[in-house]
Motif scaffolding. Structure first.
Motif, PDB file in Angstrom:
ATOM      1  N   ALA A 157       0.850  -1.181   0.000  1.00 45.95           N
ATOM      2  CA  ALA A 157       0.000   0.000   0.000  1.00 45.95           C
ATOM      3  C   ALA A 157       0.885   1.229   0.000  1.00 45.95           C
ATOM      4  O   ALA A 157       2.034   1.196   0.456  1.00 45.95           O
ATOM      5  CB  ALA A 157      -0.936   0.013   1.220  1.00 45.95           C
ATOM      6  N   ASP A 158       0.342   2.307  -0.532  1.00 44.16           N
ATOM      7  CA  ASP A 158       1.062   3.568  -0.526  1.00 44.16           C
ATOM      8  C   ASP A 158       1.433   3.938   0.909  1.00 44.16           C
ATOM      9  O   ASP A 158       0.602   3.825   1.814  1.00 44.16           O
ATOM     10  CB  ASP A 158       0.172   4.660  -1.141  1.00 44.16           C
ATOM     11  CG  ASP A 158       0.938   5.948  -1.405  1.00 44.16           C
ATOM     12  OD1 ASP A 158       0.935   6.394  -2.552  1.00 44.16           O
ATOM     13  OD2 ASP A 158       1.519   6.516  -0.456  1.00 44.16           O
ATOM     14  N   ALA A 187      -3.712   3.192   6.940  1.00 47.11           N
ATOM     15  CA  ALA A 187      -4.936   2.458   7.283  1.00 47.11           C
ATOM     16  C   ALA A 187      -5.252   1.380   6.259  1.00 47.11           C
ATOM     17  O   ALA A 187      -5.981   0.434   6.558  1.00 47.11           O
ATOM     18  CB  ALA A 187      -6.113   3.429   7.403  1.00 47.11           C
ATOM     19  N   CYS A 188      -4.733   1.527   5.037  1.00 43.23           N
ATOM     20  CA  CYS A 188      -4.958   0.522   3.999  1.00 43.23           C
ATOM     21  C   CYS A 188      -3.853  -0.532   3.978  1.00 43.23           C
ATOM     22  O   CYS A 188      -3.983  -1.528   3.275  1.00 43.23           O
ATOM     23  CB  CYS A 188      -5.041   1.190   2.625  1.00 43.23           C
ATOM     24  SG  CYS A 188      -6.491   2.241   2.385  1.00 43.23           S
ATOM     25  N   ASP A 189      -2.786  -0.316   4.721  1.00 39.52           N
ATOM     26  CA  ASP A 189      -1.666  -1.247   4.728  1.00 39.52           C
ATOM     27  C   ASP A 189      -1.968  -2.375   5.711  1.00 39.52           C
ATOM     28  O   ASP A 189      -1.372  -2.472   6.785  1.00 39.52           O
ATOM     29  CB  ASP A 189      -0.389  -0.508   5.106  1.00 39.52           C
ATOM     30  CG  ASP A 189       0.848  -1.361   4.854  1.00 39.52           C
ATOM     31  OD1 ASP A 189       1.942  -0.922   5.229  1.00 39.52           O
ATOM     32  OD2 ASP A 189       0.716  -2.469   4.292  1.00 39.52           O
ATOM     33  N   ARG A 190      -2.925  -3.217   5.341  1.00 46.03           N
ATOM     34  CA  ARG A 190      -3.409  -4.282   6.224  1.00 46.03           C
ATOM     35  C   ARG A 190      -3.323  -5.610   5.472  1.00 46.03           C
ATOM     36  O   ARG A 190      -4.321  -6.150   5.003  1.00 46.03           O
ATOM     37  CB  ARG A 190      -4.854  -4.016   6.652  1.00 46.03           C
ATOM     38  CG  ARG A 190      -5.071  -2.682   7.368  1.00 46.03           C
ATOM     39  CD  ARG A 190      -4.493  -2.744   8.775  1.00 46.03           C
ATOM     40  NE  ARG A 190      -4.886  -1.590   9.576  1.00 46.03           N
ATOM     41  CZ  ARG A 190      -4.145  -0.527   9.763  1.00 46.03           C
ATOM     42  NH1 ARG A 190      -2.960  -0.455   9.184  1.00 46.03           N
ATOM     43  NH2 ARG A 190      -4.545   0.481  10.516  1.00 46.03           N
ATOM     44  N   ALA A 191      -2.098  -6.102   5.346  1.00 43.01           N
ATOM     45  CA  ALA A 191      -1.900  -7.336   4.583  1.00 43.01           C
ATOM     46  C   ALA A 191      -2.656  -8.505   5.198  1.00 43.01           C
ATOM     47  O   ALA A 191      -3.266  -9.309   4.488  1.00 43.01           O
ATOM     48  CB  ALA A 191      -0.402  -7.655   4.493  1.00 43.01           C
ATOM     49  N   SER A 192      -2.628  -8.620   6.526  1.00 39.82           N
ATOM     50  CA  SER A 192      -3.304  -9.744   7.170  1.00 39.82           C
ATOM     51  C   SER A 192      -4.816  -9.673   6.971  1.00 39.82           C
ATOM     52  O   SER A 192      -5.472 -10.698   6.770  1.00 39.82           O
ATOM     53  CB  SER A 192      -2.970  -9.763   8.659  1.00 39.82           C
ATOM     54  OG  SER A 192      -3.333  -8.548   9.279  1.00 39.82           O
ATOM     55  N   SER A 193      -5.391  -8.475   7.015  1.00 42.07           N
ATOM     56  CA  SER A 193      -6.832  -8.329   6.790  1.00 42.07           C
ATOM     57  C   SER A 193      -7.198  -8.697   5.359  1.00 42.07           C
ATOM     58  O   SER A 193      -8.203  -9.376   5.114  1.00 42.07           O
ATOM     59  CB  SER A 193      -7.267  -6.892   7.083  1.00 42.07           C
ATOM     60  OG  SER A 193      -7.039  -6.560   8.427  1.00 42.07           O
ATOM     61  N   PHE A 194      -6.375  -8.272   4.401  1.00 44.45           N
ATOM     62  CA  PHE A 194      -6.642  -8.599   3.001  1.00 44.45           C
ATOM     63  C   PHE A 194      -6.594 -10.108   2.782  1.00 44.45           C
ATOM     64  O   PHE A 194      -7.470 -10.688   2.114  1.00 44.45           O
ATOM     65  CB  PHE A 194      -5.621  -7.900   2.101  1.00 44.45           C
ATOM     66  CG  PHE A 194      -5.704  -8.301   0.661  1.00 44.45           C
ATOM     67  CD1 PHE A 194      -4.821  -9.227   0.126  1.00 44.45           C
ATOM     68  CD2 PHE A 194      -6.683  -7.775  -0.162  1.00 44.45           C
ATOM     69  CE1 PHE A 194      -4.897  -9.611  -1.194  1.00 44.45           C
ATOM     70  CE2 PHE A 194      -6.779  -8.144  -1.491  1.00 44.45           C
ATOM     71  CZ  PHE A 194      -5.873  -9.072  -2.015  1.00 44.45           C
ATOM     72  N   VAL A 249      -0.361 -10.310  -6.955  1.00 43.71           N
ATOM     73  CA  VAL A 249       0.257  -9.031  -6.602  1.00 43.71           C
ATOM     74  C   VAL A 249      -0.838  -7.977  -6.481  1.00 43.71           C
ATOM     75  O   VAL A 249      -1.614  -7.760  -7.416  1.00 43.71           O
ATOM     76  CB  VAL A 249       1.291  -8.600  -7.658  1.00 43.71           C
ATOM     77  CG1 VAL A 249       2.062  -7.377  -7.181  1.00 43.71           C
ATOM     78  CG2 VAL A 249       2.249  -9.737  -7.960  1.00 43.71           C
ATOM     79  N   MET A 250      -0.899  -7.350  -5.291  1.00 48.31           N
ATOM     80  CA  MET A 250      -1.947  -6.362  -5.013  1.00 48.31           C
ATOM     81  C   MET A 250      -1.299  -5.080  -4.493  1.00 48.31           C
ATOM     82  O   MET A 250      -0.413  -5.126  -3.630  1.00 48.31           O
ATOM     83  CB  MET A 250      -2.922  -6.921  -3.970  1.00 48.31           C
ATOM     84  CG  MET A 250      -3.768  -5.876  -3.238  1.00 48.31           C
ATOM     85  SD  MET A 250      -4.885  -4.979  -4.331  1.00 48.31           S
ATOM     86  CE  MET A 250      -5.923  -6.328  -4.876  1.00 48.31           C
ATOM     87  N   HIS A 251      -1.728  -3.941  -5.030  1.00 45.56           N
ATOM     88  CA  HIS A 251      -1.234  -2.644  -4.550  1.00 45.56           C
ATOM     89  C   HIS A 251      -2.407  -1.698  -4.372  1.00 45.56           C
ATOM     90  O   HIS A 251      -3.242  -1.553  -5.274  1.00 45.56           O
ATOM     91  CB  HIS A 251      -0.227  -2.038  -5.515  1.00 45.56           C
ATOM     92  CG  HIS A 251       0.302  -0.712  -5.053  1.00 45.56           C
ATOM     93  ND1 HIS A 251       1.238  -0.607  -4.046  1.00 45.56           N
ATOM     94  CD2 HIS A 251       0.011   0.556  -5.430  1.00 45.56           C
ATOM     95  CE1 HIS A 251       1.510   0.669  -3.838  1.00 45.56           C
ATOM     96  NE2 HIS A 251       0.780   1.398  -4.664  1.00 45.56           N
ATOM     97  N   ILE A 252      -2.476  -1.055  -3.194  1.00 45.82           N
ATOM     98  CA  ILE A 252      -3.485  -0.047  -2.905  1.00 45.82           C
ATOM     99  C   ILE A 252      -2.816   1.328  -2.960  1.00 45.82           C
ATOM    100  O   ILE A 252      -1.774   1.535  -2.339  1.00 45.82           O
ATOM    101  CB  ILE A 252      -4.111  -0.251  -1.509  1.00 45.82           C
ATOM    102  CG1 ILE A 252      -4.672  -1.674  -1.383  1.00 45.82           C
ATOM    103  CG2 ILE A 252      -5.201   0.782  -1.259  1.00 45.82           C
ATOM    104  CD1 ILE A 252      -5.812  -1.977  -2.302  1.00 45.82           C
ATOM    105  N   GLY A 253      -3.399   2.241  -3.713  1.00 46.61           N
ATOM    106  CA  GLY A 253      -2.842   3.580  -3.844  1.00 46.61           C
ATOM    107  C   GLY A 253      -3.925   4.641  -3.800  1.00 46.61           C
ATOM    108  O   GLY A 253      -5.098   4.367  -3.540  1.00 46.61           O
TER     109      GLY A 253
END
Length: 331
Positions: free
Chosen positions: A20-21, A26-33, A55-59
């Motif tokens: 995540a950016d 708050a979006c950097d939640r690898a375990s939740s994803f 591969v997943m990226h949130i921005g």
């Protein structure tokens, strides 16, 4: 003669590369994803050994729109199927972005395909590998149809993830106040500053510096004694958001001095200890700022008495407890 029915191999297993950016903690939640994704897939496709990489990226764009980029790669780095680029209104929460991104990812992995069945008496042969078919995005998402580029606020950009460098660690710096019991004969208040290196997979390392200004402690008759402390703390942490559980190594110095005598004197003693920390972090404030509250318990390996000449005004006990409040900023 009945044509033989083909049989698909076991569903490929996936390794997740989530990022995540840095401005969106708050979006950097690898375990939740991964937990949301696991609820959609019907097989243990997230268990090793992996034959593919999701591969997943949130921005976020300059206009505030959230973006989610999804692609599937082979272990050699070759893209399989069509990468997906989605945008979400700025009014939605990171939870909604992660939930919708997990849905799209599961679709890309073929989680919703009906299983192939075996007809009685018909031999099974190997099926050519089928590419996952894209599905309509869930509500609140606007899917970009172009496979190679997509238009975002007037600028053309690749419809794939950002460079892999964005999936490395991120750094936070913080400043705060602290209140300690046990570092000196009296309770002490002071300031603290720290820097944190955080990795996507729930781990971080933190270095803190603390200082308490001179405080009058227990008088020795008419003599006033002041105590000040300074210390450094190293803390490796496990961070199942929004909490953190850390081990601590503390090194420092306690300085004492008399202040109302004709011949002032003083001295200092080293501090060395280890302990544990429990912390809780707030949701992001203005994207890049967060508040944190923590409590440390430290046991010193050696204890001391006052070094102020022959006076003895008491020594701290073996355990100190420190409470802190922080404001952190992501760099």
């Amino acid at each position: 003669m009945t044509a033989p029915e083909c049989r698909a191999d076991e569903a490929p297993h996936y390794r997740i590369e989530f990022s995540a950016d840095p401005k969106l903690p708050a979006c950097d939640r690898a375990s939740s994803f991964e937990a949301m994704l696991d609820s959609h897939v019907s097989e243990d496709v997230l268990e090793p050994p992996a034959s593919r990489v999701l591969v997943m990226h949130i921005g976020r764009t300059s206009s505030g729109t959230y973006t989610a980029d999804v692609r599937i790669e082979s272990l050699e780095g070759t893209t399989i199927g069509e990468p997906q680029h989605l945008e979400y209104p700025s009014a939605v929460s990171c939870f909604e972005v992660l939930y919708n991104a997990a849905f799209i990812s599961a679709t890309q992995m073929g989680a919703f395909k009906p299983p192939k069945s075996k007809r009685d008496g018909a031999p099974l042969v190997h099926c050519p590998e089928e590419q996952p078919a894209p599905a309509a995005p869930p509500p609140n998402a606007v899917r970009k149809a172009a496979p190679s580029t997509t238009r975002v606020t007037g600028a053309t950009r690749p419809a794939v993830l950002e460079p892999r460098a964005s999936r490395t660690m991120r750094v936070q710096v913080g400043l705060g106040g602290m209140f300690s019991l046990g570092m000196a004969p009296e309770a002490l208040g002071g300031i603290q500053a720290g820097v944190v290196a955080r990795w996507p997979k729930l781990w971080s390392v933190e270095l803190d510096a603390r200082w308490t200004p001179a405080v009058e402690t227990r008088p020795i008759g008419p003599t006033i004694v002041e105590v000040t402390t300074m210390s450094a703390v190293a803390a490796p942490c496990f961070r199942p958001d929004p909490f953190a559980f850390c081990g601590l190594l503390v090194v420092g110095w306690r300085q004492e001095s008399t202040v109302n005598v004709i011949d002032p004197n003083g001295g200092g003693v080293p501090v060395l200890g280890s302990g544990a920390r429990v912390a809780a972090e707030s949701p992001p404030l203005a994207s890049r700022f967060t508040l944190r509250f923590d409590a440390d318990v430290v046991v010193s390996g050696a204890h001391w008495r006052s070094t102020t000449r022959r006076f003895d005004f008491g020594a701290p006990g073996p355990v100190s407890v420190t409470f802190g409040a922080w404001l952190f900023a992501s760099l």
